[in-house]
Design a protein around this motif. Structure first.
Motif, PDB file in Angstrom:
ATOM      1  N   PRO A 130     -12.580 -24.513   7.127  1.00  0.00           N
ATOM      2  CA  PRO A 130     -12.683 -25.222   8.404  1.00  0.00           C
ATOM      3  C   PRO A 130     -13.246 -24.335   9.515  1.00  0.00           C
ATOM      4  O   PRO A 130     -12.926 -23.151   9.613  1.00  0.00           O
ATOM      5  N   GLN A 131     -14.118 -24.921  10.307  1.00  0.00           N
ATOM      6  CA  GLN A 131     -14.773 -24.300  11.467  1.00  0.00           C
ATOM      7  C   GLN A 131     -15.908 -23.341  11.099  1.00  0.00           C
ATOM      8  O   GLN A 131     -16.531 -22.767  11.992  1.00  0.00           O
ATOM      9  N   GLU A 132     -16.186 -23.128   9.823  1.00  0.00           N
ATOM     10  CA  GLU A 132     -17.276 -22.238   9.445  1.00  0.00           C
ATOM     11  C   GLU A 132     -18.583 -23.017   9.328  1.00  0.00           C
ATOM     12  O   GLU A 132     -18.589 -24.222   9.101  1.00  0.00           O
ATOM     13  N   GLY A 165     -12.335 -29.224  11.522  1.00  0.00           N
ATOM     14  CA  GLY A 165     -11.049 -28.560  11.384  1.00  0.00           C
ATOM     15  C   GLY A 165     -10.283 -28.864  10.120  1.00  0.00           C
ATOM     16  O   GLY A 165      -9.335 -28.170   9.790  1.00  0.00           O
ATOM     17  N   ASN A 166     -10.686 -29.895   9.386  1.00  0.00           N
ATOM     18  CA  ASN A 166      -9.965 -30.247   8.161  1.00  0.00           C
ATOM     19  C   ASN A 166     -10.893 -30.302   6.947  1.00  0.00           C
ATOM     20  O   ASN A 166     -10.563 -30.913   5.951  1.00  0.00           O
ATOM     21  N   GLU A 167     -12.046 -29.651   7.025  1.00  0.00           N
ATOM     22  CA  GLU A 167     -13.032 -29.749   5.951  1.00  0.00           C
ATOM     23  C   GLU A 167     -13.267 -28.411   5.245  1.00  0.00           C
ATOM     24  O   GLU A 167     -13.154 -27.346   5.847  1.00  0.00           O
ATOM     25  N   ILE A 168     -13.634 -28.522   3.966  1.00  0.00           N
ATOM     26  CA  ILE A 168     -14.074 -27.375   3.177  1.00  0.00           C
ATOM     27  C   ILE A 168     -15.408 -27.721   2.524  1.00  0.00           C
ATOM     28  O   ILE A 168     -15.751 -28.900   2.354  1.00  0.00           O
ATOM     29  N   PRO A 179     -12.194 -33.183   2.622  1.00  0.00           N
ATOM     30  CA  PRO A 179     -10.979 -32.892   3.385  1.00  0.00           C
ATOM     31  C   PRO A 179     -10.135 -31.841   2.664  1.00  0.00           C
ATOM     32  O   PRO A 179     -10.044 -31.838   1.443  1.00  0.00           O
ATOM     33  N   VAL A 180      -9.526 -30.955   3.428  1.00  0.00           N
ATOM     34  CA  VAL A 180      -8.659 -29.924   2.864  1.00  0.00           C
ATOM     35  C   VAL A 180      -7.586 -30.556   1.987  1.00  0.00           C
ATOM     36  O   VAL A 180      -7.187 -29.994   0.965  1.00  0.00           O
ATOM     37  N   ASP A 181      -7.142 -31.742   2.342  1.00  0.00           N
ATOM     38  CA  ASP A 181      -6.096 -32.435   1.590  1.00  0.00           C
ATOM     39  C   ASP A 181      -6.502 -32.750   0.153  1.00  0.00           C
ATOM     40  O   ASP A 181      -5.657 -33.077  -0.666  1.00  0.00           O
ATOM     41  N   ASN A 182      -7.790 -32.662  -0.160  1.00  0.00           N
ATOM     42  CA  ASN A 182      -8.241 -32.929  -1.528  1.00  0.00           C
ATOM     43  C   ASN A 182      -7.922 -31.781  -2.485  1.00  0.00           C
ATOM     44  O   ASN A 182      -8.040 -31.932  -3.692  1.00  0.00           O
ATOM     45  N   ILE A 183      -7.536 -30.627  -1.962  1.00  0.00           N
ATOM     46  CA  ILE A 183      -7.187 -29.500  -2.828  1.00  0.00           C
ATOM     47  C   ILE A 183      -5.839 -29.798  -3.476  1.00  0.00           C
ATOM     48  O   ILE A 183      -4.853 -30.051  -2.794  1.00  0.00           O
ATOM     49  N   VAL A 184      -5.818 -29.781  -4.809  1.00  0.00           N
ATOM     50  CA  VAL A 184      -4.578 -30.095  -5.528  1.00  0.00           C
ATOM     51  C   VAL A 184      -4.040 -28.910  -6.317  1.00  0.00           C
ATOM     52  O   VAL A 184      -2.946 -28.981  -6.854  1.00  0.00           O
ATOM     53  N   GLY A 185      -4.770 -27.831  -6.391  1.00  0.00           N
ATOM     54  CA  GLY A 185      -4.290 -26.694  -7.153  1.00  0.00           C
ATOM     55  C   GLY A 185      -5.183 -25.492  -6.976  1.00  0.00           C
ATOM     56  O   GLY A 185      -6.195 -25.536  -6.284  1.00  0.00           O
TER      57      GLY A 185
END
Length: 105
Positions: free
Chosen positions: A14-16, A61-64, A84-90
């Motif tokens: 996020p933010q990069e 702010g919530n992205e990769i 979205p960062v929330d997509n990371i599961v492991g």
């Protein structure tokens, strides 16, 4: 349709700002305002010699930004955009194949 789970390399946080150009991925952030190439710097260098694409994006702010290690045949953020960062599961903790490259992370 079923959701796919993909193993990808996180290249941008996020933010990069992430730029894919001339076969290289360059990430710009506060620590590296002039940019750095994650594929050539750090502990986990990649064998692929080139990354196709022409992208210049600044992550919210919530992205990769994710990219596959098999750059010539990978569905990743170059194809479907930031996630979205929330997509990371492991987190990858063990590489098993090929057997001669077994590695713990």
């Amino acid at each position: 349709h079923k959701d796919k789970q993909l193993i990808k390399r996180v290249m941008g946080l996020p933010q990069e700002r992430v730029v894919v150009k001339d076969g290289h991925v360059v990430v710009y952030n506060k620590e590296h305002p002039e940019g750095f190439e994650p594929d050539n710097n750090g502990q986990y260098k990649i064998a692929s010699s080139s990354t196709a694409g022409n992208i210049d994006t600044t992550l919210h702010g919530n992205e990769i930004f994710v990219v596959g290690d098999n750059r010539n045949n990978s569905e990743d953020s170059r194809y479907f955009g930031p996630l979205p960062v929330d997509n990371i599961v492991g987190k990858l903790v063990l590489r098993v194949l090929p057997l001669n490259k077994t590695q713990k992370f």
